[in-house]
Design a protein around this motif. Structure first.
Motif, mmCIF file in Angstrom:
data_model
loop_
_atom_site.group_PDB
_atom_site.id
_atom_site.type_symbol
_atom_site.label_atom_id
_atom_site.label_comp_id
_atom_site.label_asym_id
_atom_site.label_seq_id
_atom_site.Cartn_x
_atom_site.Cartn_y
_atom_site.Cartn_z
ATOM 1 N N PRO A 47 0.577 -0.955 -0.131
ATOM 2 C CA PRO A 47 0.429 -0.119 0.098
ATOM 3 C C PRO A 47 0.601 1.049 -0.305
ATOM 4 C CG PRO A 47 -0.631 -1.451 1.704
ATOM 5 C CD PRO A 47 0.187 -2.011 0.931
ATOM 6 N N SER A 48 1.705 1.802 0.522
ATOM 7 C CA SER A 48 3.209 1.971 0.486
ATOM 8 C C SER A 48 4.423 1.557 0.321
ATOM 9 C CB SER A 48 2.669 3.005 2.160
ATOM 10 O OG SER A 48 2.214 3.796 2.695
ATOM 11 N N PRO A 49 4.562 1.661 -0.830
ATOM 12 C CA PRO A 49 5.574 0.554 -1.177
ATOM 13 C C PRO A 49 7.191 1.840 -1.124
ATOM 14 C CG PRO A 49 4.940 1.528 -2.829
ATOM 15 C CD PRO A 49 4.071 2.095 -1.997
ATOM 16 N N PRO A 50 8.463 1.103 -0.600
ATOM 17 C CA PRO A 50 9.561 1.763 -0.160
ATOM 18 C C PRO A 50 10.076 2.358 -1.163
ATOM 19 C CG PRO A 50 9.446 -0.800 -0.696
ATOM 20 C CD PRO A 50 8.461 -0.491 -0.317
ATOM 21 N N GLU A 51 10.915 3.337 -2.027
ATOM 22 C CA GLU A 51 11.644 3.861 -2.303
ATOM 23 C C GLU A 51 12.566 2.719 -2.187
ATOM 24 O OE1 GLU A 51 11.572 6.368 -4.533
ATOM 25 O OE2 GLU A 51 9.496 6.681 -3.661
ATOM 26 N N ILE A 52 13.569 2.063 -3.735
ATOM 27 C CA ILE A 52 14.092 0.813 -3.317
ATOM 28 C C ILE A 52 15.612 1.617 -4.396
ATOM 29 C CG2 ILE A 52 14.788 -1.609 -4.457
ATOM 30 C CD1 ILE A 52 11.334 -1.790 -4.397
ATOM 31 N N MET A 53 16.747 0.997 -4.030
ATOM 32 C CA MET A 53 17.800 1.226 -4.595
ATOM 33 C C MET A 53 18.621 -0.269 -4.434
ATOM 34 S SD MET A 53 21.565 3.207 -4.027
ATOM 35 C CE MET A 53 22.144 2.156 -2.129
ATOM 36 N N PHE A 103 9.192 -1.323 -12.393
ATOM 37 C CA PHE A 103 8.380 -0.958 -10.950
ATOM 38 C C PHE A 103 9.656 0.362 -10.320
ATOM 39 C CE2 PHE A 103 9.724 -5.203 -10.327
ATOM 40 C CZ PHE A 103 8.730 -6.434 -10.623
ATOM 41 N N GLY A 104 9.690 1.027 -11.435
ATOM 42 C CA GLY A 104 9.744 2.576 -11.242
ATOM 43 C C GLY A 104 11.150 2.779 -10.538
ATOM 44 N N ILE A 105 12.196 1.977 -10.888
ATOM 45 C CA ILE A 105 13.755 2.056 -9.794
ATOM 46 C C ILE A 105 14.494 2.493 -10.658
ATOM 47 C CG2 ILE A 105 14.938 1.311 -8.470
ATOM 48 C CD1 ILE A 105 13.149 -1.023 -8.050
ATOM 49 N N HIS A 106 15.058 4.010 -9.713
ATOM 50 C CA HIS A 106 15.563 4.949 -10.542
ATOM 51 C C HIS A 106 17.333 4.813 -9.783
ATOM 52 C CE1 HIS A 106 12.858 5.976 -13.579
ATOM 53 N NE2 HIS A 106 12.290 6.186 -12.584
ATOM 54 N N SER A 107 17.824 4.527 -8.661
ATOM 55 C CA SER A 107 18.877 4.832 -8.563
ATOM 56 C C SER A 107 18.792 2.488 -8.532
ATOM 57 C CB SER A 107 17.953 4.544 -6.798
ATOM 58 O OG SER A 107 20.090 4.685 -6.641
#
Length: 122
Positions: free
Chosen positions: A72-78, A95-99
């Protein structure tokens, strides 16, 4: 120390714990080297930031990303990985990960990436 929680999932204990040590002065940090445990910690610890390798014992790293993405509130991901192929980059971007950092990575660069992600958090 901020209230931001960071989960580091990496089977390489030296990298995992060295990065955790750098981050603990600013963030609340949990670590694991196992994908299945990381999945449990996603629910129980509720990290704001997930730093993860894709090659994990227990479960596939992409499965971990998928489960994080569905929260529901996904973490930012590296993502940190030795295998930064175009296929991996495409899946990670889905998955919208840019790092992303290629292993072995510079610890100071990894810390700077996490701090930059933290600044973007609401």
């Amino acid at each position: 120390m901020s209230g931001i929680k960071v989960l580091i999932t990496d089977p390489n204990e030296t990298l995992r714990e060295s990065l955790a040590e750098l981050l603990r002065s600013r963030f609340t940090v949990q670590t694991t080297g196992d994908g299945s445990e990381a999945l449990s910690l996603l629910q129980d610890f509720g990290p704001d930031i997930l730093v993860t390798d894709l090659m994990l014992p227990g479960i596939d790293g992409f499965y971990l990303l998928e489960q994080a993405y569905r929260m529901p509130s996904p973490p930012e991901i590296m993502v940190v990985t030795r295998h930064l192929s175009s296929y991996v980059q495409e899946k990670v971007l889905y998955f919208g990960i840019h790092s992303m950092l290629r292993k072995p990575y510079d610890l100071m660069a990894a810390e700077a990436n996490v701090r930059a992600i933290a600044k973007r958090l609401p």
